[in-house]
Design a protein around this motif. Structure first.
Motif, PDB file in Angstrom:
ATOM      1  N   ILE A  89       0.837  -1.206   0.000  1.00 31.46           N
ATOM      2  CA  ILE A  89       0.000   0.000   0.000  1.00 31.46           C
ATOM      3  C   ILE A  89       0.869   1.252   0.000  1.00 31.46           C
ATOM      4  O   ILE A  89       0.623   2.202  -0.745  1.00 31.46           O
ATOM      5  CB  ILE A  89      -0.976  -0.012   1.197  1.00 31.46           C
ATOM      6  N   MET A  90       1.917   1.255   0.808  1.00 37.02           N
ATOM      7  CA  MET A  90       2.808   2.418   0.853  1.00 37.02           C
ATOM      8  C   MET A  90       3.533   2.604  -0.484  1.00 37.02           C
ATOM      9  O   MET A  90       3.750   3.731  -0.935  1.00 37.02           O
ATOM     10  CB  MET A  90       3.837   2.285   1.982  1.00 37.02           C
ATOM     11  N   TRP A  91       3.893   1.512  -1.126  1.00 37.33           N
ATOM     12  CA  TRP A  91       4.534   1.590  -2.437  1.00 37.33           C
ATOM     13  C   TRP A  91       3.582   2.202  -3.463  1.00 37.33           C
ATOM     14  O   TRP A  91       3.962   3.059  -4.253  1.00 37.33           O
ATOM     15  CB  TRP A  91       4.988   0.201  -2.867  1.00 37.33           C
ATOM     16  N   LEU A  92       2.298   1.771  -3.430  1.00 33.58           N
ATOM     17  CA  LEU A  92       1.303   2.361  -4.325  1.00 33.58           C
ATOM     18  C   LEU A  92       1.084   3.839  -4.015  1.00 33.58           C
ATOM     19  O   LEU A  92       0.876   4.651  -4.917  1.00 33.58           O
ATOM     20  CB  LEU A  92      -0.015   1.605  -4.224  1.00 33.58           C
ATOM     21  N   MET A  93       1.147   4.204  -2.744  1.00 33.87           N
ATOM     22  CA  MET A  93       0.945   5.594  -2.354  1.00 33.87           C
ATOM     23  C   MET A  93       2.075   6.492  -2.870  1.00 33.87           C
ATOM     24  O   MET A  93       1.863   7.687  -3.087  1.00 33.87           O
ATOM     25  CB  MET A  93       0.822   5.723  -0.831  1.00 33.87           C
ATOM     26  N   THR A  94       3.265   5.929  -3.093  1.00 35.51           N
ATOM     27  CA  THR A  94       4.332   6.749  -3.671  1.00 35.51           C
ATOM     28  C   THR A  94       3.959   7.183  -5.079  1.00 35.51           C
ATOM     29  O   THR A  94       4.280   8.296  -5.494  1.00 35.51           O
ATOM     30  CB  THR A  94       5.683   6.000  -3.688  1.00 35.51           C
ATOM     31  N   TYR A  95       3.272   6.304  -5.816  1.00 32.98           N
ATOM     32  CA  TYR A  95       2.822   6.669  -7.157  1.00 32.98           C
ATOM     33  C   TYR A  95       1.689   7.689  -7.098  1.00 32.98           C
ATOM     34  O   TYR A  95       1.632   8.606  -7.913  1.00 32.98           O
ATOM     35  CB  TYR A  95       2.385   5.423  -7.942  1.00 32.98           C
ATOM     36  N   VAL A  96       0.776   7.527  -6.141  1.00 35.60           N
ATOM     37  CA  VAL A  96      -0.294   8.513  -5.974  1.00 35.60           C
ATOM     38  C   VAL A  96       0.308   9.870  -5.633  1.00 35.60           C
ATOM     39  O   VAL A  96      -0.084  10.901  -6.184  1.00 35.60           O
ATOM     40  CB  VAL A  96      -1.289   8.062  -4.879  1.00 35.60           C
ATOM     41  N   GLY A  97       1.303   9.887  -4.743  1.00 36.25           N
ATOM     42  CA  GLY A  97       1.968  11.132  -4.370  1.00 36.25           C
ATOM     43  C   GLY A  97       2.706  11.769  -5.534  1.00 36.25           C
ATOM     44  O   GLY A  97       2.818  12.991  -5.609  1.00 36.25           O
ATOM     45  N   ALA A  98       3.217  10.938  -6.451  1.00 35.84           N
ATOM     46  CA  ALA A  98       3.917  11.485  -7.610  1.00 35.84           C
ATOM     47  C   ALA A  98       2.939  12.109  -8.606  1.00 35.84           C
ATOM     48  O   ALA A  98       3.276  13.045  -9.323  1.00 35.84           O
ATOM     49  CB  ALA A  98       4.735  10.393  -8.295  1.00 35.84           C
ATOM     50  N   LEU A  99       1.704  11.596  -8.644  1.00 36.00           N
ATOM     51  CA  LEU A  99       0.708  12.103  -9.593  1.00 36.00           C
ATOM     52  C   LEU A  99      -0.051  13.323  -9.070  1.00 36.00           C
ATOM     53  O   LEU A  99      -0.421  14.200  -9.841  1.00 36.00           O
ATOM     54  CB  LEU A  99      -0.294  11.002  -9.943  1.00 36.00           C
ATOM     55  N   PHE A 100      -0.323  13.346  -7.781  1.00 37.90           N
ATOM     56  CA  PHE A 100      -1.162  14.404  -7.203  1.00 37.90           C
ATOM     57  C   PHE A 100      -0.437  15.066  -6.046  1.00 37.90           C
ATOM     58  O   PHE A 100       0.285  14.410  -5.309  1.00 37.90           O
ATOM     59  CB  PHE A 100      -2.472  13.831  -6.651  1.00 37.90           C
ATOM     60  N   ASN A 101      -0.727  16.363  -5.840  1.00 36.34           N
ATOM     61  CA  ASN A 101      -0.231  16.999  -4.629  1.00 36.34           C
ATOM     62  C   ASN A 101      -1.293  16.853  -3.536  1.00 36.34           C
ATOM     63  O   ASN A 101      -2.403  16.386  -3.779  1.00 36.34           O
ATOM     64  CB  ASN A 101       0.172  18.461  -4.866  1.00 36.34           C
ATOM     65  N   GLY A 102      -0.970  17.276  -2.327  1.00 40.25           N
ATOM     66  CA  GLY A 102      -1.860  17.085  -1.191  1.00 40.25           C
ATOM     67  C   GLY A 102      -3.207  17.760  -1.337  1.00 40.25           C
ATOM     68  O   GLY A 102      -4.246  17.198  -0.986  1.00 40.25           O
ATOM     69  N   VAL A 103      -3.223  18.982  -1.857  1.00 38.04           N
ATOM     70  CA  VAL A 103      -4.487  19.711  -1.995  1.00 38.04           C
ATOM     71  C   VAL A 103      -5.387  19.035  -3.030  1.00 38.04           C
ATOM     72  O   VAL A 103      -6.602  18.946  -2.838  1.00 38.04           O
ATOM     73  CB  VAL A 103      -4.229  21.194  -2.349  1.00 38.04           C
ATOM     74  N   THR A 104      -4.808  18.518  -4.104  1.00 37.75           N
ATOM     75  CA  THR A 104      -5.613  17.814  -5.111  1.00 37.75           C
ATOM     76  C   THR A 104      -6.253  16.575  -4.506  1.00 37.75           C
ATOM     77  O   THR A 104      -7.428  16.288  -4.755  1.00 37.75           O
ATOM     78  CB  THR A 104      -4.736  17.424  -6.316  1.00 37.75           C
ATOM     79  N   ILE A 105      -5.500  15.851  -3.695  1.00 35.66           N
ATOM     80  CA  ILE A 105      -6.056  14.668  -3.033  1.00 35.66           C
ATOM     81  C   ILE A 105      -7.171  15.080  -2.080  1.00 35.66           C
ATOM     82  O   ILE A 105      -8.207  14.410  -1.997  1.00 35.66           O
ATOM     83  CB  ILE A 105      -4.942  13.880  -2.313  1.00 35.66           C
ATOM     84  N   LEU A 106      -6.991  16.210  -1.363  1.00 36.68           N
ATOM     85  CA  LEU A 106      -8.056  16.694  -0.470  1.00 36.68           C
ATOM     86  C   LEU A 106      -9.303  17.092  -1.247  1.00 36.68           C
ATOM     87  O   LEU A 106     -10.431  16.837  -0.800  1.00 36.68           O
ATOM     88  CB  LEU A 106      -7.553  17.870   0.365  1.00 36.68           C
ATOM     89  N   ILE A 107      -9.127  17.705  -2.413  1.00 40.70           N
ATOM     90  CA  ILE A 107     -10.281  18.072  -3.246  1.00 40.70           C
ATOM     91  C   ILE A 107     -11.013  16.817  -3.707  1.00 40.70           C
ATOM     92  O   ILE A 107     -12.250  16.738  -3.626  1.00 40.70           O
ATOM     93  CB  ILE A 107      -9.832  18.936  -4.447  1.00 40.70           C
ATOM     94  N   LEU A 108     -10.265  15.821  -4.176  1.00 42.42           N
ATOM     95  CA  LEU A 108     -10.890  14.564  -4.607  1.00 42.42           C
ATOM     96  C   LEU A 108     -11.597  13.874  -3.437  1.00 42.42           C
ATOM     97  O   LEU A 108     -12.703  13.365  -3.590  1.00 42.42           O
ATOM     98  CB  LEU A 108      -9.843  13.635  -5.220  1.00 42.42           C
ATOM     99  N   ALA A 109     -10.957  13.888  -2.261  1.00 41.32           N
ATOM    100  CA  ALA A 109     -11.576  13.280  -1.081  1.00 41.32           C
ATOM    101  C   ALA A 109     -12.855  14.009  -0.697  1.00 41.32           C
ATOM    102  O   ALA A 109     -13.851  13.370  -0.312  1.00 41.32           O
ATOM    103  CB  ALA A 109     -10.589  13.275   0.083  1.00 41.32           C
ATOM    104  N   ASP A 110     -12.856  15.330  -0.803  1.00 41.70           N
ATOM    105  CA  ASP A 110     -14.047  16.121  -0.481  1.00 41.70           C
ATOM    106  C   ASP A 110     -15.201  15.764  -1.417  1.00 41.70           C
ATOM    107  O   ASP A 110     -16.336  15.568  -0.984  1.00 41.70           O
ATOM    108  CB  ASP A 110     -13.709  17.611  -0.569  1.00 41.70           C
TER     109      ASP A 110
END
Length: 191
Positions: A121-142
């Motif tokens: 899961i952490m390895w997959l999250m490195t790819y998510v982190g490379a594609l999106f920044n934190g605010v984009t992830i927060l917008i998607l989560a919202d």
């Protein structure tokens, strides 16, 4: 000293706050949910385009412009009761203890399979982190936070059926993976 059971006392328990949040995301009161969704999305998009200092300054300025008309609320008691503070502290302590036990269990490889799952899961999250920044992830989560519950309520049977199929496929893959691991690290049948 003021009695905490007086009618002016208005502290909310953590459980009441969770219930209120659940009411918002399930759109029980559409106007309140829409206001919460639009305001949270506006703040997140503003944070993505402006500096955090500018967003906080604009929010406080807007809040001041609105709240200046509510000066009559100065008489209202907004203090937190000792019971509510103690209840919140106890829940935080319980969650922190659970988190520390789980962290120790995963990081010190008490169960190899669970630690390998966490590593994947952490390895997959490195790819998510490379594609999106934190605010984009927060917008998607919202967006997911406010849209998933109503969609689930409308399509509950179809979604549940697909989740059962997905879970069975995932369990088959995990069983195959466990069969390939050396005998010493396989989980016992008793677990």
């Amino acid at each position: 000293m003021e009695d905490s059971s007086s009618p002016n006392h208005s502290s909310s328990s953590p459980m009441e706050l969770c219930q209120a949040a659940l009411q918002l995301v399930c759109w029980r009161e559409p106007r309140k949910s829409l206001a919460a969704f639009v305001s949270s999305l506006t703040v997140l998009v503003a944070m993505a385009t402006l500096s955090v200092i500018s967003v906080v300054s604009y929010l406080l300025l807007a809040c001041l412009c609105v709240t200046i008309t509510f000066r009559s609320q100065l008489d209202r008691d907004i203090s937190v009761s000792p019971e509510s503070a103690q209840q919140l502290a106890e829940r935080c302590r319980n969650r922190l203890n659970w988190l520390s036990v789980q962290t120790r269990r995963l990081l010190l490889v008490e169960d190899l399979v669970d630690s390998l799952k966490m590593a994947a899961i952490m390895w997959l999250m490195t790819y998510v982190g490379a594609l999106f920044n934190g605010v984009t992830i927060l917008i998607l989560a919202d967006v997911v936070f406010f849209t998933a519950p109503p969609i689930y309520q409308k399509k509950k049977t179809q979604i549940d059926r697909q989740l059962v199929l997905l879970r069975s496929k995932l369990e088959k893959v995990l069983l195959r993976l466990q069969d390939r691991l050396p005998g010493a690290v396989r989980r016992s049948k008793a677990e």
